[in-house]
Enzyme design. Structure first.
Site, PDB file in Angstrom:
ATOM      1  N   ARG A 217       0.859  -1.188   0.000  1.00  0.00           N
ATOM      2  CA  ARG A 217       0.000   0.000   0.000  1.00  0.00           C
ATOM      3  C   ARG A 217       0.891   1.232   0.000  1.00  0.00           C
ATOM      4  O   ARG A 217       1.687   1.409   0.931  1.00  0.00           O
ATOM      5  CB  ARG A 217      -0.883   0.037   1.252  1.00  0.00           C
ATOM      6  CG  ARG A 217      -1.747  -1.211   1.464  1.00  0.00           C
ATOM      7  CD  ARG A 217      -3.062  -1.112   0.731  1.00  0.00           C
ATOM      8  NE  ARG A 217      -3.783  -2.366   0.752  1.00  0.00           N
ATOM      9  CZ  ARG A 217      -4.924  -2.566   1.405  1.00  0.00           C
ATOM     10  NH1 ARG A 217      -5.475  -1.587   2.087  1.00  0.00           N
ATOM     11  NH2 ARG A 217      -5.527  -3.739   1.339  1.00  0.00           N
ATOM     12  N   GLU A 219       0.855   4.111   1.101  1.00  0.00           N
ATOM     13  CA  GLU A 219       0.299   5.093   2.039  1.00  0.00           C
ATOM     14  C   GLU A 219       1.316   6.216   2.179  1.00  0.00           C
ATOM     15  O   GLU A 219       2.440   5.964   2.612  1.00  0.00           O
ATOM     16  CB  GLU A 219       0.065   4.467   3.418  1.00  0.00           C
ATOM     17  CG  GLU A 219      -0.659   3.140   3.419  1.00  0.00           C
ATOM     18  CD  GLU A 219      -2.153   3.278   3.326  1.00  0.00           C
ATOM     19  OE1 GLU A 219      -2.643   4.431   3.266  1.00  0.00           O
ATOM     20  OE2 GLU A 219      -2.840   2.241   3.289  1.00  0.00           O
ATOM     21  N   ARG A 225      -0.531   2.800  12.517  1.00  0.00           N
ATOM     22  CA  ARG A 225      -1.278   1.624  12.067  1.00  0.00           C
ATOM     23  C   ARG A 225      -1.067   1.285  10.593  1.00  0.00           C
ATOM     24  O   ARG A 225      -1.668   0.350  10.085  1.00  0.00           O
ATOM     25  CB  ARG A 225      -2.773   1.823  12.339  1.00  0.00           C
ATOM     26  CG  ARG A 225      -3.324   3.110  11.766  1.00  0.00           C
ATOM     27  CD  ARG A 225      -4.838   3.148  11.813  1.00  0.00           C
ATOM     28  NE  ARG A 225      -5.371   3.250  13.159  1.00  0.00           N
ATOM     29  CZ  ARG A 225      -6.648   3.076  13.466  1.00  0.00           C
ATOM     30  NH1 ARG A 225      -7.529   2.778  12.531  1.00  0.00           N
ATOM     31  NH2 ARG A 225      -7.078   3.207  14.692  1.00  0.00           N
ATOM     32  N   HIS A 226      -0.268   2.073   9.905  1.00  0.00           N
ATOM     33  CA  HIS A 226      -0.064   1.831   8.478  1.00  0.00           C
ATOM     34  C   HIS A 226       1.370   1.450   8.130  1.00  0.00           C
ATOM     35  O   HIS A 226       2.312   2.138   8.519  1.00  0.00           O
ATOM     36  CB  HIS A 226      -0.445   3.069   7.661  1.00  0.00           C
ATOM     37  CG  HIS A 226      -1.916   3.309   7.633  1.00  0.00           C
ATOM     38  ND1 HIS A 226      -2.527   4.218   8.445  1.00  0.00           N
ATOM     39  CD2 HIS A 226      -2.898   2.738   6.894  1.00  0.00           C
ATOM     40  CE1 HIS A 226      -3.835   4.202   8.219  1.00  0.00           C
ATOM     41  NE2 HIS A 226      -4.092   3.309   7.286  1.00  0.00           N
ATOM     42  N   GLU A 363      -9.155  -1.283  13.864  1.00  0.00           N
ATOM     43  CA  GLU A 363      -9.652  -2.234  12.872  1.00  0.00           C
ATOM     44  C   GLU A 363      -8.534  -3.213  12.530  1.00  0.00           C
ATOM     45  O   GLU A 363      -7.448  -2.807  12.139  1.00  0.00           O
ATOM     46  CB  GLU A 363     -10.059  -1.446  11.616  1.00  0.00           C
ATOM     47  CG  GLU A 363     -10.425  -2.317  10.445  1.00  0.00           C
ATOM     48  CD  GLU A 363     -10.152  -1.625   9.099  1.00  0.00           C
ATOM     49  OE1 GLU A 363     -10.446  -0.432   8.960  1.00  0.00           O
ATOM     50  OE2 GLU A 363      -9.619  -2.310   8.206  1.00  0.00           O
ATOM     51  N   SER A 366     -11.105  -6.333   7.435  1.00  0.00           N
ATOM     52  CA  SER A 366     -12.267  -5.984   6.612  1.00  0.00           C
ATOM     53  C   SER A 366     -12.716  -7.254   5.927  1.00  0.00           C
ATOM     54  O   SER A 366     -11.887  -8.104   5.585  1.00  0.00           O
ATOM     55  CB  SER A 366     -11.910  -4.995   5.511  1.00  0.00           C
ATOM     56  OG  SER A 366     -11.723  -3.731   6.048  1.00  0.00           O
ATOM     57  N   ARG A 414      -1.141  -5.659  12.664  1.00  0.00           N
ATOM     58  CA  ARG A 414      -2.093  -4.981  13.563  1.00  0.00           C
ATOM     59  C   ARG A 414      -2.568  -5.931  14.654  1.00  0.00           C
ATOM     60  O   ARG A 414      -2.661  -5.551  15.819  1.00  0.00           O
ATOM     61  CB  ARG A 414      -3.291  -4.457  12.776  1.00  0.00           C
ATOM     62  CG  ARG A 414      -2.963  -3.233  11.973  1.00  0.00           C
ATOM     63  CD  ARG A 414      -4.231  -2.481  11.623  1.00  0.00           C
ATOM     64  NE  ARG A 414      -3.959  -1.461  10.632  1.00  0.00           N
ATOM     65  CZ  ARG A 414      -4.897  -0.771  10.013  1.00  0.00           C
ATOM     66  NH1 ARG A 414      -6.175  -1.018  10.272  1.00  0.00           N
ATOM     67  NH2 ARG A 414      -4.574   0.154   9.138  1.00  0.00           N
TER      68      ARG A 414
HETATM   69  P1  AMO Z   1      -8.490  -3.677   3.854  1.00  0.00           P
HETATM   70  O1  AMO Z   1      -7.927  -2.755   2.868  1.00  0.00           O
HETATM   71  O2  AMO Z   1      -9.415  -3.094   4.880  1.00  0.00           O
HETATM   72  O3  AMO Z   1      -9.325  -4.840   3.148  1.00  0.00           O
HETATM   73  O4  AMO Z   1      -7.333  -4.435   4.602  1.00  0.00           O
HETATM   74  C1  AMO Z   1      -7.609  -5.517   5.444  1.00  0.00           C
HETATM   75  C2  AMO Z   1      -6.834  -5.400   6.742  1.00  0.00           C
HETATM   76  O5  AMO Z   1      -5.455  -5.256   6.449  1.00  0.00           O
HETATM   77  C3  AMO Z   1      -4.847  -4.402   7.406  1.00  0.00           C
HETATM   78  N1  AMO Z   1      -4.265  -3.244   6.737  1.00  0.00           N
HETATM   79  C4  AMO Z   1      -3.055  -2.729   7.010  1.00  0.00           C
HETATM   80  N2  AMO Z   1      -2.128  -3.073   7.914  1.00  0.00           N
HETATM   81  C5  AMO Z   1      -0.989  -2.357   7.944  1.00  0.00           C
HETATM   82  N3  AMO Z   1      -0.726  -1.339   7.116  1.00  0.00           N
HETATM   83  C6  AMO Z   1      -1.635  -0.942   6.195  1.00  0.00           C
HETATM   84  N4  AMO Z   1      -1.342   0.072   5.363  1.00  0.00           N
HETATM   85  C7  AMO Z   1      -2.865  -1.650   6.109  1.00  0.00           C
HETATM   86  N5  AMO Z   1      -3.957  -1.552   5.325  1.00  0.00           N
HETATM   87  C8  AMO Z   1      -4.798  -2.521   5.716  1.00  0.00           C
HETATM   88  C9  AMO Z   1      -5.925  -4.016   8.386  1.00  0.00           C
HETATM   89  C10 AMO Z   1      -7.170  -4.196   7.577  1.00  0.00           C
HETATM   90  O6  AMO Z   1      -8.295  -4.424   8.380  1.00  0.00           O
HETATM   91  N6  AMO Z   1      -9.555  -7.082   0.291  1.00  0.00           N
HETATM   92  C11 AMO Z   1      -9.978  -6.542   1.586  1.00  0.00           C
HETATM   93  C12 AMO Z   1     -10.189  -7.640   2.586  1.00  0.00           C
HETATM   94  C13 AMO Z   1     -11.399  -8.519   2.277  1.00  0.00           C
HETATM   95  O7  AMO Z   1     -12.495  -7.950   2.141  1.00  0.00           O
HETATM   96  O8  AMO Z   1     -11.230  -9.753   2.234  1.00  0.00           O
HETATM   97  C14 AMO Z   1      -8.899  -5.609   2.097  1.00  0.00           C
HETATM   98  O9  AMO Z   1      -7.750  -5.649   1.709  1.00  0.00           O
HETATM   99  O10 AMO Z   1      -5.877  -4.931   9.460  1.00  0.00           O
END
Ligand code: AMO
Length: 440
Positions: A217, A219, A225-226, A363, A366, A414
């Site tokens: 990602r 970001e 958290r990212h 969170e 998802s 997380r």
């Molecule tokens: P989403 O984008 O919410 O959903 O990501 C799912 C989970 O991944 C973790 N997460 C992260 N952890 C660390 N750094 C980040 N930048 C980051 N972004 C997300 C979180 C989050 O809840 N395809 C959907 C999932 C699905 O519906 O099956 C998805 O990727 O814990």
């Protein structure tokens, strides 16, 4: 040619097998051979104390006339085990032989026994190749490894098949601007944000699938958290009645993971001063709109946007911890505006069957039910103003009878961080990639 009658012995005596430091108590008064790293060293009036660290713990070794190398050198000790109440584990080793297997050629930039998270956090990341050797640092990664093991074991037992999907892709799955671009022999490619579309395709093959792999990602912002690369624990299952089945599965999975961690990582939890959560047989489920009202009513917090903000997540978890004694809560029925194009819409079209799972204030998951009918999917792609051509590799499969299905993804760092009380997800990953960090 005839074989000689007897072969000369290669070794006059077999070397002693290696003993791990945690097993010293089983060898009281015996001679053992230890191997590990020189964790700490002291010289008290001609008597040398060497603390040896191996994968299982620490052992105090005592001798005289020893020339101890720099800390962190790999060493081997042969000696006799003696009960000693003040030594780690209650035993020490009186050294008869001390060998340096590989000497450190330079003093470690961090004094491992002393640092244990008191060092400036950035320094810990700068010197990750040695800081990870610290007991607390490695304990966190060991808990994560066991968590992943339990994830595999539980899903295997429920009939899931492990898959491996591409991390170099032609289109993003999750939307948004956080895609890393890549030059693929002159063509535009991206690093995968999620195995989302591929895990769905694989439901058409195995019905129930999971994947454990990094995702990417871009970001721009640095938060606690990212990460820009994180370990995604992905699940997808076919032939569901609704997203409730998916939440039921995650509920059971988390229960199994916590049971496994209790059995396998008690020492790590004690070392880190962390407590395992109870997983209720049914984790509470609250629709997003009600959750927003709840934090407003109970705490006067007004949530902007379409989702929950970090403060609302924290307050909602606080509420459920106090009122229902649970560290987990599912938030359900997200509006379409807050979910990707593949989320299954509720009749009426405004809400979806998407959910999040919150744990100790943030969170961690998802998930939801997905659109499985071709026409509905194409309409959704149009509604989201996405380019159907760039998604053609994904949408094709929906012409061929995809069953009702859904799934979820857990961010491993997380979950680990919240389990262990680690304030920033970067410390729940061995070699984090963040906005300012590409090494080590
Ligand atoms: P989403 O984008 O919410 O959903 O990501 C799912 C989970 O991944 C973790 N997460 C992260 N952890 C660390 N750094 C980040 N930048 C980051 N972004 C997300 C979180 C989050 O809840 N395809 C959907 C999932 C699905 O519906 O099956 C998805 O990727 O814990």
């Amino acid at each position: 040619m005839t074989a000689p009658e007897s072969q000369p012995a290669q070794h006059a005596t077999q070397p002693l097998p290696r003993t791990l430091t945690r097993d010293l108590g089983q060898h009281d008064a015996q001679t053992v051979r230890l191997q590990g790293f020189l964790h700490a060293r002291r010289d008290l009036g001609g008597v040398q104390f060497a603390v040896l660290r191996d994968v299982s713990g620490l052992a105090q070794c005592v001798g005289s006339g020893l020339h101890l190398p720099l800390p962190e050198s790999s060493v081997e000790v042969v000696g006799t085990v003696r009960a000693h109440p003040k030594a780690p584990g209650g035993y020490e080793v009186q050294v008869s032989e001390f060998r340096v297997l590989s000497a450190a050629v330079q003093a470690s930039p961090l004094e491992i026994p002393k640092m244990e998270w008191n060092v400036n956090p950035e320094t810990m990341l700068d010197y990750r190749y040695v800081s990870l050797r610290g007991l607390k640092e490695r304990a966190a990664l060991r808990v994560q490894a066991e968590l992943v093991r339990a994830f595999h074991q539980h899903l295997d037992a429920e009939g899931f098949t492990e898959i491996s999907t591409p991390k170099i892709v032609s289109a993003g799955a999750e939307g948004g601007a956080n895609l890393f671009k890549l030059d693929y022999f002159g063509e535009q490619a991206y690093l995968a944000q999620s195995p989302q579309l591929y895990k769905q395709i694989m439901v058409g093959v195995f019905e129930r699938v999971y994947e454990v792999a990094p995702v990417y990602r871009a970001e721009e912002h640095a938060t606690s958290r990212h990460l820009n690369e994180y370990l995604s624990l992905d699940v997808e299952m076919g032939f569901i009645d609704s997203e409730e089945d998916v939440m039921d599965l995650e509920n059971r999975l988390l229960g199994s993971i916590m049971v496994h961690l209790k059995q396998s990582c008690a020492a790590e939890f004690t070392l880190l001063g962390a407590t395992l959560p109870d997983v209720l047989p049914r984790i509470p489920r609250i629709p997003l709109m009600e959750a927003r009202e709840l934090v407003n009513r109970e705490y006067g917090h007004v949530v902007g946007g379409k989702d929950l903000d970090p403060e609302a997540e924290r307050l909602l978890c606080q509420y459920y911890a106090e009122k229902e004694g649970t560290d987990f809560v599912f938030v359900t029925r997200y509006p379409r505006a807050a979910r990707p194009f593949y989320a299954y819409p509720e009749p009426g079209g405004e809400l979806t069957r998407g959910f999040d799972l919150l744990f100790r204030g943030i969170e961690i998951t998802s998930g939801g039910q997905r659109i499985n009918e071709y026409e509905m999917l194409m309409t959704s792609i149009a509604d989201y103003k996405l380019n159907p051509e760039s998604l053609a590799g994904y949408t094709e499969v929906f012409k061929y009878g995809m069953p009702p299905h859904g799934g979820f993804a857990i961010g491993a760092e997380r979950l680990t961080a919240r389990l262990l009380g680690i304030a920033n997800v970067r410390y729940a990953r061995a070699f984090p990639r963040d906005r300012n960090r590409l090494t080590p």
